[in-house]
Scaffold this motif. Structure first.
Motif, short mmCIF file in Angstrom:
data_model
loop_
_atom_site.label_atom_id
_atom_site.label_comp_id
_atom_site.label_asym_id
_atom_site.label_seq_id
_atom_site.Cartn_x
_atom_site.Cartn_y
_atom_site.Cartn_z
N THR A 1 0.83 -1.20 0.00
CA THR A 1 0.00 0.00 0.00
C THR A 1 0.86 1.25 0.00
N ILE A 2 1.96 1.22 0.75
CA ILE A 2 2.89 2.35 0.75
C ILE A 2 3.48 2.55 -0.64
N SER A 3 3.83 1.44 -1.31
CA SER A 3 4.50 1.55 -2.62
C SER A 3 3.51 1.68 -3.78
N GLY B 1 11.79 8.09 -4.02
CA GLY B 1 12.83 7.53 -3.16
C GLY B 1 12.39 6.39 -2.27
N ILE B 2 11.18 5.83 -2.49
CA ILE B 2 10.74 4.65 -1.75
C ILE B 2 10.99 3.43 -2.63
N VAL B 3 11.81 2.51 -2.14
CA VAL B 3 12.14 1.32 -2.92
C VAL B 3 11.75 0.08 -2.12
N HIS B 4 11.00 -0.80 -2.76
CA HIS B 4 10.37 -1.96 -2.13
C HIS B 4 11.03 -3.23 -2.65
N GLY C 1 20.82 -5.30 -3.39
CA GLY C 1 21.74 -4.48 -4.17
C GLY C 1 21.03 -3.74 -5.29
N ARG C 2 20.10 -4.42 -5.96
CA ARG C 2 19.33 -3.78 -7.03
C ARG C 2 18.53 -2.59 -6.49
N LEU D 1 14.09 2.34 2.31
CA LEU D 1 14.21 0.99 1.77
C LEU D 1 13.24 0.09 2.53
N MET D 2 12.29 -0.52 1.81
CA MET D 2 11.31 -1.40 2.42
C MET D 2 11.65 -2.84 2.04
N LEU D 3 11.86 -3.68 3.05
CA LEU D 3 12.26 -5.06 2.85
C LEU D 3 11.18 -6.00 3.37
N ASP D 4 10.72 -6.89 2.51
CA ASP D 4 9.66 -7.82 2.88
C ASP D 4 10.24 -9.23 3.03
#
Length: 239
Positions: free
Chosen positions: A49-51, A80-83, A150-151, A160-163
């Protein structure tokens, strides 16, 4: 510290099924914030939802003070939001370098930035440098996760959002991934981490939220959550 990200009363649905119910959370500049919960609690949906992959039906999502809930996913990435999604989603038929260069798509007009950031990624992940021309599909799960992170770094994320970065990985590899996330944060990137390995997540994070059936039920500093009896019983007893 100012809030990089702020969600207020966010509702999200899959069809007629409500997945998020009045979600409110904030992420401060320079923090690692972890979102804990069982399978199906709404963790991944919150990140989607954020992305912009899932549209918020109600509420506000603000990033660096700007309302983003109506923006498209590519517009959100450009801010600048990367998921990094669950399951890594790398391009298995492409080389390491090709995967990384795709991550820099939003910076494609700045070749100097791409070259500099590629070298930075290779410093963070020496194994990727060693195998820069190798097809990504030949990598182990841990190596693929390193490539996925890295990508993401290639697009110069502010958040940086990490799932579930540790999903399916051996314990020793999980330790390596968590060390890398900590280093990325120490270098200035704010992190929102969804992680079922609550012990590792709370050891790494500054702040934590607990989500149950689409609602935030608890929020505190990570060290406080590590000592909370209900958290220990639900998430840490068998960790």
């Amino acid at each position: 510290m100012s809030n990089v990200l702020e969600l207020s009363q966010v509702d999200a649905y899959y069809g007629k099924i409500q997945a998020l119910k009045g979600i409110a959370l904030s992420v401060k500049q320079g923090e690692i914030v972890t979102l804990l919960g069982s399978n199906g609690a709404g963790k991944s949906t919150t990140l989607k939802t954020i992305s912009g992959l899932v549209r918020a039906r109600n509420g506000s999502i603000r990033f660096m003070g700007e309302e983003i809930s109506k923006l498209t996913p590519h517009e959100i990435v450009e801010l600048g939001i990367v998921h990094v999604p669950e399951g890594r989603r790398i391009f298995t038929s492409m080389s390491v370098t090709e995967n990384l260069e795709l991550g820099a798509f939003t910076k494609r007009k700045d070749p100097k930035f791409i070259k500099r950031t590629l070298e930075h990624v290779f410093e963070l992940f020496p194994r990727l440098k060693e195998r820069r021309n190798q097809k990504a599909g030949t990598f182990s799960g841990g190596e693929q996760q390193m490539l996925a992170i890295g990508r993401a770094i290639m697009s110069d994320p502010k958040l940086l959002m990490l799932d579930e970065p540790s999903m399916g990985l051996a314990p020793i590899v999980v330790q390596d991934i968590m060390k890398i996330i900590k280093k990325i944060n120490e270098q200035g990137t704010t992190v929102l981490l969804v992680e079922q390995n609550a012990k590792a997540a709370l050891k790494l994070a500054h702040t934590g939220y607990v989500i149950e059936t689409g609602q935030i039920t608890m929020h505190d500093r990570a060290e406080k959550l590590r000592e909370d009896d209900s958290i220990i019983k639900a998430y840490l007893a068998h960790a």
